[in-house]
Design a protein around this motif. Sequence first.
Motif, PDB file in Angstrom:
ATOM      1  N   SER A   1     -21.756 103.809  85.790  1.00 29.53           N
ATOM      2  CA  SER A   1     -22.280 103.913  87.147  1.00 29.53           C
ATOM      3  C   SER A   1     -22.487 102.549  87.788  1.00 29.53           C
ATOM      4  CB  SER A   1     -23.624 104.647  87.134  1.00 29.53           C
ATOM      5  OG  SER A   1     -24.603 103.870  86.452  1.00 29.53           O
ATOM      6  N   GLY A   2     -22.594 101.511  86.968  1.00 28.80           N
ATOM      7  CA  GLY A   2     -22.904 100.189  87.478  1.00 28.80           C
ATOM      8  C   GLY A   2     -24.359 100.017  87.863  1.00 28.80           C
ATOM      9  N   THR A   3     -25.180 101.009  87.545  1.00 27.17           N
ATOM     10  CA  THR A   3     -26.586 100.974  87.955  1.00 27.17           C
ATOM     11  C   THR A   3     -27.550 101.196  86.792  1.00 27.17           C
ATOM     12  OG1 THR A   3     -26.544 103.337  88.490  1.00 27.17           O
ATOM     13  CG2 THR A   3     -26.040 101.807  90.276  1.00 27.17           C
ATOM     14  N   MET A   4     -27.035 101.268  85.575  1.00 29.46           N
ATOM     15  CA  MET A   4     -27.884 101.607  84.437  1.00 29.46           C
ATOM     16  C   MET A   4     -27.668 100.586  83.322  1.00 29.46           C
ATOM     17  SD  MET A   4     -27.947 105.237  82.403  1.00 29.46           S
ATOM     18  CE  MET A   4     -29.317 105.694  81.342  1.00 29.46           C
ATOM     19  N   SER A   5     -28.739 100.142  82.704  1.00 33.23           N
ATOM     20  CA  SER A   5     -28.646  99.225  81.574  1.00 33.23           C
ATOM     21  C   SER A   5     -29.404  99.802  80.395  1.00 33.23           C
ATOM     22  CB  SER A   5     -29.245  97.860  81.940  1.00 33.23           C
ATOM     23  OG  SER A   5     -30.652  97.961  82.078  1.00 33.23           O
TER      24      SER A   5
ATOM     25  N   VAL B   1     -27.448  86.080  74.406  1.00 30.44           N
ATOM     26  CA  VAL B   1     -26.402  86.894  75.036  1.00 30.44           C
ATOM     27  C   VAL B   1     -26.809  88.364  74.993  1.00 30.44           C
ATOM     28  CG1 VAL B   1     -23.995  87.628  74.931  1.00 30.44           C
ATOM     29  CG2 VAL B   1     -24.585  85.246  74.475  1.00 30.44           C
ATOM     30  N   GLY B   2     -27.303  88.808  73.850  1.00 28.70           N
ATOM     31  CA  GLY B   2     -27.743  90.195  73.728  1.00 28.70           C
ATOM     32  C   GLY B   2     -28.862  90.546  74.688  1.00 28.70           C
ATOM     33  N   ARG B   3     -29.772  89.603  74.922  1.00 25.00           N
ATOM     34  CA  ARG B   3     -30.874  89.835  75.858  1.00 25.00           C
ATOM     35  C   ARG B   3     -30.339  90.098  77.256  1.00 25.00           C
ATOM     36  NH1 ARG B   3     -33.181  85.713  74.739  1.00 25.00           N
ATOM     37  NH2 ARG B   3     -34.882  86.477  73.412  1.00 25.00           N
ATOM     38  N   ARG B   4     -29.366  89.307  77.671  1.00 22.11           N
ATOM     39  CA  ARG B   4     -28.805  89.498  79.013  1.00 22.11           C
ATOM     40  C   ARG B   4     -27.952  90.759  79.088  1.00 22.11           C
ATOM     41  NH1 ARG B   4     -25.489  85.036  79.775  1.00 22.11           N
ATOM     42  NH2 ARG B   4     -26.007  84.143  77.741  1.00 22.11           N
ATOM     43  N   MET B   5     -27.231  91.070  78.032  1.00 27.06           N
ATOM     44  CA  MET B   5     -26.464  92.309  78.016  1.00 27.06           C
ATOM     45  C   MET B   5     -27.385  93.519  78.091  1.00 27.06           C
ATOM     46  SD  MET B   5     -23.470  91.660  75.164  1.00 27.06           S
ATOM     47  CE  MET B   5     -22.914  93.360  75.374  1.00 27.06           C
ATOM     48  N   PHE B   6     -28.536  93.437  77.440  1.00 25.94           N
ATOM     49  CA  PHE B   6     -29.486  94.539  77.414  1.00 25.94           C
ATOM     50  C   PHE B   6     -29.927  94.925  78.822  1.00 25.94           C
ATOM     51  CE2 PHE B   6     -33.538  96.637  76.578  1.00 25.94           C
ATOM     52  CZ  PHE B   6     -33.274  97.361  75.429  1.00 25.94           C
ATOM     53  N   ALA B   7     -30.011  93.948  79.720  1.00 22.90           N
ATOM     54  CA  ALA B   7     -30.461  94.193  81.089  1.00 22.90           C
ATOM     55  C   ALA B   7     -29.307  94.286  82.088  1.00 22.90           C
ATOM     56  CB  ALA B   7     -31.420  93.086  81.520  1.00 22.90           C
TER      57      ALA B   7
END
Length: 427
Positions: free
Chosen positions: A74-78, A61-67
């Motif tokens: 902004s909805g454009t930055m991870s 889950v953390g891996r997917r949240m990281f990206a």
Amino acid sequence: MTTPRRLVLAAFAATLWAHGPASRAASAPQEPAAGAADPADASPATDRAEAYRRARALADVGRRMFADRSLSGSGTMSCASCHDPARGFSPPNALPAQLGGVRLDQQSFRAAPSLTYRQTTPRFTEHYHESDDDGDESVDAGPTGGLTWDGRVDGAGAQALIPLMSPVEMANPDRADLSRRIEAAYGAELRAALGPAMPQSALEAGAKALQAYQQTPEEFFPYTSKYDAFLAGEVELSSQEKHGLELFNDEAKGNCASCHFSVSPLIGVRPNFSDFGFIALGLPRNMKIPANADRKFFDLGLGGPERTDFKDNDEYCGLFKTPPLRNVALRQVFFHNGSARALREAVAFYVERDTKPEKWYPRRADGKVEKFDDLPPRCRANVNMDPPFGGKPGDPPALSEAEIDDVVAFLETLTDGYKPASRRASR
């Protein structure tokens, strides 16, 4: 004789991460992720397996949240926007500090650090006490540990919350709004992974997942560099790399190992190339950082402005955390203010700061070089003068041009992903 700081702190790190890379399974975190059940408390093998299954699920889950860019204002930055996995989780470009904010038009005043090889970092303490050869623990090594350039948080979960909420980074409007979005996207999976340890706030659960992800060895501390293969006896360093290592360790030459220890603290434990301490380097002011246009503004590390508990302590003014050097060759900017844009330039600064100050610092109206111009006068006495620093203008630097190249060649052996010929042939 006092035990060298790097060896004492290396041994301390070893107590935090006692299992060497050769004994680790690369497919799973080596300790249960934050909030997951502790397998040490489970006697049946099935309970232990369940605990690790949950830990892996939380890390996923953390891996997917990281990206996930939708977790920014902004909805454009991870997280990956500033910590690129392809570059050792360091910045993907040569900006001195990354752009963020709701419209991606805001810029911080610090370079994004790498997130690799932080797993042995101790909690921050203002007074870390070393032991000398007689076992006397009265030697105070000063501020040590913590994460970020100023050590103001402990643990990757707490660190992750900083950029998530910063108005110049991921710029989420408030914690409640972000928590609702995390709940909608990941709530069910977080509850399944955390079980009874699931906190009320999905944001807190998400922070645990990000922390679990950063505890995965294969991505964040794989120990797969050429130097690791050299330590394992699988490969020899080239003559240039070996000479660079000698210069790196030589107290009269590079003296890099005084802060970035290169020795194995214990059998089976690899060095992370940081003593976890704080140091003032006297870097030149980087005028490519917008905040530095205000001549009254100074980033003083432990002395603020991000950290406030030591703002009135001039002894800590201008001190910044010593980062690990693993994967340093993958970076495009160096130091906390991104003032160096090449690894060789960063090494050259160390050996030329005092002998060629005109190369690094501006001149005042009277023509004199203004050394340490990124620190107010009251802080300049804190600047480190140990080798390779020191000397007077015109003196020969501690390292020649060729020796600088040799140190850089050694530092390049710290990049993960190296495969010895013997290992490649066996595939």
